[in-house]
Design a protein around this motif. Sequence first.
Motif, short mmCIF file in Angstrom:
data_model
loop_
_atom_site.label_atom_id
_atom_site.label_comp_id
_atom_site.label_asym_id
_atom_site.label_seq_id
_atom_site.Cartn_x
_atom_site.Cartn_y
_atom_site.Cartn_z
N UNK A 292 0.83 -1.20 0.00
CA UNK A 292 0.00 0.00 0.00
C UNK A 292 0.87 1.25 0.00
N UNK A 293 1.81 1.31 0.92
CA UNK A 293 2.76 2.42 0.93
C UNK A 293 4.14 1.80 0.95
N UNK A 294 5.10 2.47 0.34
CA UNK A 294 6.43 1.85 0.29
C UNK A 294 7.07 1.77 1.68
N UNK A 295 7.69 0.64 1.94
CA UNK A 295 8.45 0.48 3.17
C UNK A 295 9.71 1.33 3.06
N UNK B 234 26.60 0.70 -1.83
CA UNK B 234 25.49 1.43 -1.22
C UNK B 234 24.45 1.81 -2.27
N UNK B 235 24.92 2.41 -3.35
CA UNK B 235 23.98 2.86 -4.39
C UNK B 235 23.39 1.69 -5.16
N UNK B 236 24.15 0.62 -5.32
CA UNK B 236 23.63 -0.58 -5.98
C UNK B 236 22.50 -1.22 -5.20
N UNK B 237 22.70 -1.39 -3.89
CA UNK B 237 21.63 -1.95 -3.05
C UNK B 237 20.40 -1.05 -3.09
N UNK B 238 20.64 0.26 -3.00
CA UNK B 238 19.52 1.21 -3.00
C UNK B 238 18.73 1.11 -4.31
N UNK B 239 19.43 1.04 -5.43
CA UNK B 239 18.75 0.96 -6.73
C UNK B 239 17.92 -0.31 -6.86
N UNK B 240 18.50 -1.43 -6.45
CA UNK B 240 17.78 -2.71 -6.51
C UNK B 240 16.50 -2.65 -5.68
N UNK B 241 16.58 -2.07 -4.50
CA UNK B 241 15.41 -1.99 -3.62
C UNK B 241 14.39 -0.97 -4.13
N UNK C 127 10.08 -0.98 -5.41
CA UNK C 127 9.05 -0.10 -4.84
C UNK C 127 9.31 0.38 -3.42
N UNK C 128 10.48 0.08 -2.87
CA UNK C 128 10.80 0.56 -1.52
C UNK C 128 11.26 2.01 -1.58
N UNK C 129 11.03 2.74 -0.49
CA UNK C 129 11.52 4.10 -0.31
C UNK C 129 12.88 3.97 0.39
N UNK C 130 13.96 4.28 -0.30
CA UNK C 130 15.30 3.98 0.20
C UNK C 130 16.12 5.25 0.40
N UNK C 131 16.74 5.36 1.57
CA UNK C 131 17.73 6.38 1.85
C UNK C 131 19.08 5.69 2.01
N UNK C 132 20.16 6.45 1.83
CA UNK C 132 21.49 5.89 1.97
C UNK C 132 22.31 6.76 2.93
N UNK D 159 12.67 3.97 10.06
CA UNK D 159 12.86 3.02 8.96
C UNK D 159 12.28 1.66 9.32
N UNK D 160 11.72 1.00 8.32
CA UNK D 160 11.20 -0.35 8.53
C UNK D 160 12.35 -1.35 8.59
N UNK D 161 13.38 -1.13 7.77
CA UNK D 161 14.54 -2.02 7.72
C UNK D 161 15.79 -1.17 7.54
N UNK D 162 16.86 -1.58 8.23
CA UNK D 162 18.16 -0.94 8.04
C UNK D 162 19.14 -2.02 7.59
N UNK D 163 19.79 -1.75 6.46
CA UNK D 163 20.81 -2.65 5.91
C UNK D 163 22.15 -1.97 6.16
#
Length: 125
Positions: free
Chosen positions: A2-5, A17-24, A28-33, A49-53
């Motif tokens: 419904x809303x991006x995690x 960092x940017x590769x993981x962000x792009x894949x996510x 449809x995820x909302x990703x910060x780096x 954040x819902x998840x931190x990598x």
Amino acid sequence: MDKPYKILVVDDEEHTRLGYAEVLKLDGYDVDVAETGIEGLEKAKATKYDVIVTDLRMPEMDGLTFIENLRKFDKNAKIVIITAFGTYKSYQKSRNLGVVTYLNKPVRAKDLKDAIIQIMGLNID
């Protein structure tokens, strides 16, 4: 979804960092780096954040120290550690800090996406 995690990726290696962000983001995820653990803590204090990598080995503040500091204000963050330098000791310490998933590099995009899906309890058809 419904809303991006919201996901935060903390890694000192720009291409990683940017590769993981792009894949996510493509899923449809909302990703910060963040480039450092210090920057990651600042972002995590400002945004839920819902998840931190996070990477394990970084300059200034390693991943375990980052998580220890994160736990002072966010006891429930779902965390994925990605590392090329994993040891049994770091694995055990990460588990004691509530890390959900511990992946060894190199990590395939599918493995990272599957870890996020499992952590969030998502049903993807």
